[in-house]
Write a protein that holds these residues in place. Structure first.
Motif, PDB file in Angstrom:
ATOM      1  N   HIS A  41       0.835  -1.214   0.000  1.00 48.02           N
ATOM      2  CA  HIS A  41       0.000   0.000   0.000  1.00 48.02           C
ATOM      3  C   HIS A  41       0.864   1.257   0.000  1.00 48.02           C
ATOM      4  O   HIS A  41       0.554   2.228  -0.689  1.00 48.02           O
ATOM      5  CB  HIS A  41      -0.951  -0.003   1.200  1.00 48.02           C
ATOM      6  CG  HIS A  41      -2.176  -0.838   0.991  1.00 48.02           C
ATOM      7  ND1 HIS A  41      -3.270  -0.394   0.306  1.00 48.02           N
ATOM      8  CD2 HIS A  41      -2.465  -2.106   1.377  1.00 48.02           C
ATOM      9  CE1 HIS A  41      -4.198  -1.339   0.279  1.00 48.02           C
ATOM     10  NE2 HIS A  41      -3.723  -2.388   0.925  1.00 48.02           N
ATOM     11  N   THR A  46      -1.334   4.210  -1.438  1.00 52.78           N
ATOM     12  CA  THR A  46      -2.686   4.043  -0.892  1.00 52.78           C
ATOM     13  C   THR A  46      -2.663   3.775   0.609  1.00 52.78           C
ATOM     14  O   THR A  46      -3.554   3.118   1.143  1.00 52.78           O
ATOM     15  CB  THR A  46      -3.431   2.914  -1.632  1.00 52.78           C
ATOM     16  OG1 THR A  46      -2.652   1.713  -1.548  1.00 52.78           O
ATOM     17  CG2 THR A  46      -3.702   3.280  -3.079  1.00 52.78           C
ATOM     18  N   TYR A  70     -14.807   1.383  -3.702  1.00 51.03           N
ATOM     19  CA  TYR A  70     -13.588   1.808  -3.010  1.00 51.03           C
ATOM     20  C   TYR A  70     -13.648   1.237  -1.605  1.00 51.03           C
ATOM     21  O   TYR A  70     -14.716   1.157  -1.013  1.00 51.03           O
ATOM     22  CB  TYR A  70     -13.493   3.337  -3.007  1.00 51.03           C
ATOM     23  CG  TYR A  70     -13.570   3.865  -4.412  1.00 51.03           C
ATOM     24  CD1 TYR A  70     -12.424   4.014  -5.171  1.00 51.03           C
ATOM     25  CD2 TYR A  70     -14.797   4.134  -5.006  1.00 51.03           C
ATOM     26  CE1 TYR A  70     -12.486   4.441  -6.491  1.00 51.03           C
ATOM     27  CE2 TYR A  70     -14.864   4.554  -6.319  1.00 51.03           C
ATOM     28  CZ  TYR A  70     -13.717   4.710  -7.051  1.00 51.03           C
ATOM     29  OH  TYR A  70     -13.779   5.118  -8.359  1.00 51.03           O
ATOM     30  N   ALA A  94      -8.643  10.079   2.872  1.00 48.04           N
ATOM     31  CA  ALA A  94      -8.618   8.976   1.904  1.00 48.04           C
ATOM     32  C   ALA A  94      -9.708   9.153   0.853  1.00 48.04           C
ATOM     33  O   ALA A  94      -9.456   8.964  -0.344  1.00 48.04           O
ATOM     34  CB  ALA A  94      -8.772   7.634   2.623  1.00 48.04           C
ATOM     35  N   TYR A  98      -8.780   9.445  -3.042  1.00 49.51           N
ATOM     36  CA  TYR A  98      -8.914   8.218  -3.813  1.00 49.51           C
ATOM     37  C   TYR A  98     -10.284   7.927  -4.404  1.00 49.51           C
ATOM     38  O   TYR A  98     -10.402   6.980  -5.182  1.00 49.51           O
ATOM     39  CB  TYR A  98      -8.525   7.011  -2.946  1.00 49.51           C
ATOM     40  CG  TYR A  98      -7.172   7.121  -2.299  1.00 49.51           C
ATOM     41  CD1 TYR A  98      -6.021   7.285  -3.058  1.00 49.51           C
ATOM     42  CD2 TYR A  98      -7.044   7.062  -0.913  1.00 49.51           C
ATOM     43  CE1 TYR A  98      -4.771   7.381  -2.457  1.00 49.51           C
ATOM     44  CE2 TYR A  98      -5.802   7.159  -0.303  1.00 49.51           C
ATOM     45  CZ  TYR A  98      -4.664   7.317  -1.084  1.00 49.51           C
ATOM     46  OH  TYR A  98      -3.447   7.420  -0.481  1.00 49.51           O
TER      47      TYR A  98
END
Length: 153
Positions: A41, A46, A70, A94, A98
């Motif tokens: 990650h 991420t 997601y 996040a 993302y």
């Protein structure tokens, strides 16, 4: 507090956080698979970390995607920092980084009968962020029940 992309030198902090929740999730701090997942990650950009002004690791999140879905793969806040908005800050950051809208955000957390469901506050945490309980998930590594939570974004 700052939330930033995690780096490889944050691995020790992630492992320390994992150790704080092993009583709910099973051993992971010494697990090579968990260590590899964190590094994967980090290398994919991420993983996020929350740190205090004094550089203390307050929490971390591992995130993934298979658009339009997601997923929060892992989210932990340090014991002494819980209830101070760290988890919300990590999740919000996040989502901002993302999740292009529209989509579905999901997480697997404790099932309603799991002892950690109330003690950790995880289910209430996700509900306060707009997630709704969905179907059951496979049991956790320690054998406890799990459930999907989802939110439209």
């Amino acid at each position: 507090m700052i939330v930033r992309l995690a780096r490889e030198d944050d691995l020790a902090g992630f492992l320390e956080l994992a150790g704080q929740v092993e009583h709910w999730f099973g051993a992971s701090a010494d697990d090579a698979g968990f260590r590899a997942a964190v590094l994967r990650h980090v290398r994919h950009g991420t993983a996020l970390v929350a740190r205090s002004a004094g550089a203390e690791e307050l929490g971390g999140i591992l995130f993934g995607s298979n658009p339009p879905t997601y997923r929060v793969h892992w989210l932990v806040v340090a014991e002494q920092a819980r209830g101070h908005g760290i988890g919300r800050a990590l999740t919000t950051d996040a989502i901002r980084r993302y999740v292009p809208t529209p989509g579905t955000l999901e997480v697997v957390t404790f099932g309603p009968d799991h002892p950690g469901a109330v003690a950790s506050g995880a289910r209430a945490f996700y509900e306060n962020l707009g997630f709704h309980p969905a179907e059951e998930a496979d049991p956790g590594p320690e054998g406890g029940s799990r459930q999907f939570y989802r939110r439209r974004v």
